[in-house]
Design a protein around this motif. Structure first.
Motif, PDB file in Angstrom:
ATOM      1  N   PHE A  20       3.405   7.829  -2.359  1.00  0.00           N
ATOM      2  CA  PHE A  20       2.672   9.101  -2.310  1.00  0.00           C
ATOM      3  C   PHE A  20       1.997   9.315  -0.945  1.00  0.00           C
ATOM      4  O   PHE A  20       2.356  10.219  -0.182  1.00  0.00           O
ATOM      5  N   ILE A  21       1.039   8.471  -0.594  1.00  0.00           N
ATOM      6  CA  ILE A  21       0.278   8.732   0.637  1.00  0.00           C
ATOM      7  C   ILE A  21       1.128   8.395   1.856  1.00  0.00           C
ATOM      8  O   ILE A  21       1.123   9.123   2.854  1.00  0.00           O
ATOM      9  N   GLY A  22       1.902   7.292   1.764  1.00  0.00           N
ATOM     10  CA  GLY A  22       2.734   6.895   2.897  1.00  0.00           C
ATOM     11  C   GLY A  22       3.716   7.988   3.305  1.00  0.00           C
ATOM     12  O   GLY A  22       3.897   8.253   4.498  1.00  0.00           O
ATOM     13  N   VAL A  27       9.047   1.032   6.351  1.00  0.00           N
ATOM     14  CA  VAL A  27       9.561  -0.102   5.579  1.00  0.00           C
ATOM     15  C   VAL A  27       9.029  -0.008   4.160  1.00  0.00           C
ATOM     16  O   VAL A  27       7.813   0.043   3.952  1.00  0.00           O
ATOM     17  N   ASP A  28       9.939   0.035   3.195  1.00  0.00           N
ATOM     18  CA  ASP A  28       9.511   0.175   1.804  1.00  0.00           C
ATOM     19  C   ASP A  28      10.541  -0.551   0.929  1.00  0.00           C
ATOM     20  O   ASP A  28      11.744  -0.449   1.177  1.00  0.00           O
ATOM     21  N   SER A  29      10.071  -1.268  -0.071  1.00  0.00           N
ATOM     22  CA  SER A  29      11.013  -1.987  -0.928  1.00  0.00           C
ATOM     23  C   SER A  29      11.538  -1.097  -2.058  1.00  0.00           C
ATOM     24  O   SER A  29      12.388  -1.517  -2.824  1.00  0.00           O
ATOM     25  N   GLU A  88       0.999  -2.323  -4.716  1.00  0.00           N
ATOM     26  CA  GLU A  88       0.987  -1.886  -6.108  1.00  0.00           C
ATOM     27  C   GLU A  88      -0.338  -1.150  -6.238  1.00  0.00           C
ATOM     28  O   GLU A  88      -1.384  -1.675  -5.846  1.00  0.00           O
ATOM     29  N   SER A  89      -0.310   0.074  -6.782  1.00  0.00           N
ATOM     30  CA  SER A  89      -1.485   0.933  -6.628  1.00  0.00           C
ATOM     31  C   SER A  89      -2.106   1.455  -7.925  1.00  0.00           C
ATOM     32  O   SER A  89      -3.082   2.193  -7.870  1.00  0.00           O
ATOM     33  N   HIS A  90      -1.552   1.090  -9.085  1.00  0.00           N
ATOM     34  CA  HIS A  90      -2.078   1.721 -10.300  1.00  0.00           C
ATOM     35  C   HIS A  90      -2.892   0.743 -11.152  1.00  0.00           C
ATOM     36  O   HIS A  90      -2.364  -0.273 -11.630  1.00  0.00           O
ATOM     37  N   PRO A 106      -7.856  -5.981 -11.666  1.00  0.00           N
ATOM     38  CA  PRO A 106      -6.913  -6.783 -10.878  1.00  0.00           C
ATOM     39  C   PRO A 106      -6.405  -6.014  -9.657  1.00  0.00           C
ATOM     40  O   PRO A 106      -6.218  -6.593  -8.589  1.00  0.00           O
ATOM     41  N   TYR A 107      -6.224  -4.693  -9.789  1.00  0.00           N
ATOM     42  CA  TYR A 107      -5.809  -3.891  -8.625  1.00  0.00           C
ATOM     43  C   TYR A 107      -6.838  -3.989  -7.511  1.00  0.00           C
ATOM     44  O   TYR A 107      -6.528  -4.367  -6.374  1.00  0.00           O
ATOM     45  N   SER A 108      -8.107  -3.665  -7.834  1.00  0.00           N
ATOM     46  CA  SER A 108      -9.103  -3.620  -6.756  1.00  0.00           C
ATOM     47  C   SER A 108      -9.395  -5.017  -6.225  1.00  0.00           C
ATOM     48  O   SER A 108      -9.672  -5.192  -5.033  1.00  0.00           O
ATOM     49  N   SER A 139      -7.158  -7.380  -5.917  1.00  0.00           N
ATOM     50  CA  SER A 139      -6.071  -7.737  -4.998  1.00  0.00           C
ATOM     51  C   SER A 139      -6.209  -6.963  -3.686  1.00  0.00           C
ATOM     52  O   SER A 139      -5.894  -7.490  -2.614  1.00  0.00           O
ATOM     53  N   LYS A 140      -6.698  -5.727  -3.745  1.00  0.00           N
ATOM     54  CA  LYS A 140      -6.924  -4.979  -2.498  1.00  0.00           C
ATOM     55  C   LYS A 140      -8.060  -5.627  -1.708  1.00  0.00           C
ATOM     56  O   LYS A 140      -8.001  -5.722  -0.481  1.00  0.00           O
ATOM     57  N   ALA A 141      -9.095  -6.070  -2.404  1.00  0.00           N
ATOM     58  CA  ALA A 141     -10.216  -6.730  -1.713  1.00  0.00           C
ATOM     59  C   ALA A 141      -9.717  -8.021  -1.055  1.00  0.00           C
ATOM     60  O   ALA A 141     -10.108  -8.347   0.077  1.00  0.00           O
ATOM     61  N   ASN A 175     -10.267   8.553  -4.177  1.00  0.00           N
ATOM     62  CA  ASN A 175      -9.042   8.997  -4.878  1.00  0.00           C
ATOM     63  C   ASN A 175      -8.371  10.164  -4.165  1.00  0.00           C
ATOM     64  O   ASN A 175      -9.023  11.164  -3.863  1.00  0.00           O
ATOM     65  N   ASN A 176      -7.082  10.032  -3.938  1.00  0.00           N
ATOM     66  CA  ASN A 176      -6.304  11.101  -3.313  1.00  0.00           C
ATOM     67  C   ASN A 176      -5.589  11.944  -4.367  1.00  0.00           C
ATOM     68  O   ASN A 176      -5.291  11.457  -5.455  1.00  0.00           O
ATOM     69  N   TYR A 177      -5.263  13.187  -3.988  1.00  0.00           N
ATOM     70  CA  TYR A 177      -4.396  14.019  -4.817  1.00  0.00           C
ATOM     71  C   TYR A 177      -3.613  14.924  -3.868  1.00  0.00           C
ATOM     72  O   TYR A 177      -4.000  15.113  -2.710  1.00  0.00           O
TER      73      TYR A 177
END
Ligand code: NAD
Ligand code: TYD
Length: 341
Positions: A11-13, A32-34, A83-85, A148-150, A152-154, A178-180
């Protein structure tokens, strides 16, 4: 300048790749994206034939591939790949640690080895945890991630900090709210509401619907990262946000009203585990040091976003076929009494 953008099919990338090619037509961009479930090359159709743009399918945890790519004259790395959700991180935390922590470390090592001029880590306000009814997150707020998301980002952020302190790697970390906007995967709140409402499906609202998020239109996030790349002081963290705090139920009601859909679609469901109550960003540093200002306010941004989803129904209809349905069933099946089937 030659930029490596990781996660540029998300989305943002993808918004960022298009933004940079427009704003800096002389820059080279390697994406680069998997291509996980969230990566979609359709997002980038408009720039596919741009000679300044290259796509490489690769995983950021792959040391050899990252070294090979960065060794070919990359000046700046901007790491969006993640992983973002949050809900998915509650269902399966392992992949979050792998991509968001290990992947960051692999990129940092390659950036260090080939001496890039800057490494920018795209992070999130969620690393700060949850706010009470007052106060805002500043860059000095302690990291207290709750999902777990936040977490792992931390973890990724702390590695970026450590590579700066230990090895002198020239880094910046950005932490956005939060983006939209266009191309957001319909598992996140705003596109989920729009797509389900258009299909006359129930809208799942977690808990009492009074959790607060601070919303920013995606293009304003892109302009902030652009500024940080060029003018961000080495080693600094920059918070990004547009002072647009809204409760979830306000967002749901606003979208239903604008689509002419009934409030009876709202279905309160069991709360998310560990659900952060409130996020709110203090963006003063970015404004005073780098002169950043958002262009979009929430009222115009949400109208444009709704219109985009109305105009691009095939984009999200294609996403909603196949494996996305398995996720919806896993996430909402029991919570909504299987009305998702
Ligand atoms: P997204 O899930 O839409 O996109 C993530 C992209 O990363 C996808 O294209 C996916 O294929 C790719 N990816 C995932 N794992 C990979 C791997 N191992 N190797 C290579 N590519 C991989 O996410 P998004 O919403 O665009 O978020 C982008 C970044 O911005 C993330 O780092 C996220 O933490 C951060 N962020 C997001 C928000 C938000 O509201 N969405 C807010 C603040 C910060
Ligand atoms: P989300 O878009 O997942 O972003 P984040 O959790 O990273 O902030 O969710 C935004 C808010 O909306 C959050 O408070 C959870 C809530 N929410 C719902 O109430 N129902 C839903 O179906 C989803 C996906 C989110």
């Amino acid at each position: 300048m030659k930029l490596l953008v990781t996660g540029g099919a998300g989305f943002i990338g993808s918004n960022f790749v298009m933004y940079m090619l427009r704003e800096h037509p002389d820059y080279e961009i390697v994406n680069v994206d998997s291509l996980t479930y969230a990566g979609n090359l359709e997002n980038l159709q408009s720039v596919e034939s741009n000679l300044q743009y290259t796509f490489i399918q690769a995983d950021i945890t792959d040391v050899q591939q990252m070294e090979q790519i960065i060794s070919k004259g990359i000046d700046v790395v901007v790491n969006f790949a993640a992983e973002s959700h949050v809900d998915r991180s509650i269902l399966s935390p392992d992949i979050f640690v792998r991509t968001n922590v290990l992947g960051t470390q692999v990129l940092l090592d390659a950036a260090k080895k080939y001496q890039v001029t800057k490494y920018v880590q795209v992070s999130t306000d969620e690393v700060y945890g949850s706010l009470g009814p007052t106060g805002l997150f500043t860059e000095e707020t302690p990291l207290m991630p709750n999902s777990p998301y936040s977490a792992s980002k931390a973890g990724g952020d702390l590695l970026v900090r450590a590579y700066h302190e230990t090895f002198g790697l020239p880094v910046n970390i950005t932490r956005c709210s939060n983006n939209y906007g266009p191309f957001q995967f319909p598992e996140k709140l705003i596109p989920l509401i729009i797509s389900r409402a258009l299909n006359d499906e129930a809208i799942p609202v977690y808990g009492d619907g009074l959790n607060i998020r601070d919303w920013l239109y995606v293009e304003d996030h892109c302009s902030a990262i652009d500024l940080v790349i060029h003018n961000g002081k080495i080693g600094e963290v920059y918070n990004i946000g547009g002072n647009n705090e809204r409760t979830n139920i306000y967002i749901v009601e606003t979208i239903l009203e604008q689509l002419g859909k009934p409030a009876s679609l709202i279905q309160y469901v069991q709360d998310r585990l560990g659900h952060d109550r409130r996020y709110g960003i203090d963006p003063t540093k970015l404004g005073t040091e780098l002169g950043w200002k958002p262009i979009h306010n929430f009222e115009t941004g949400i109208k444009e976003t709704i219109q985009w989803y109305l105009n691009h129904q095939d984009w999200w209809t294609r996403i909603q076929s196949g494996t996305y349905q398995d996720y919806v069933q896993l996430q909402y099946g029991k919570r909504m009494g299987d009305s998702t089937e």
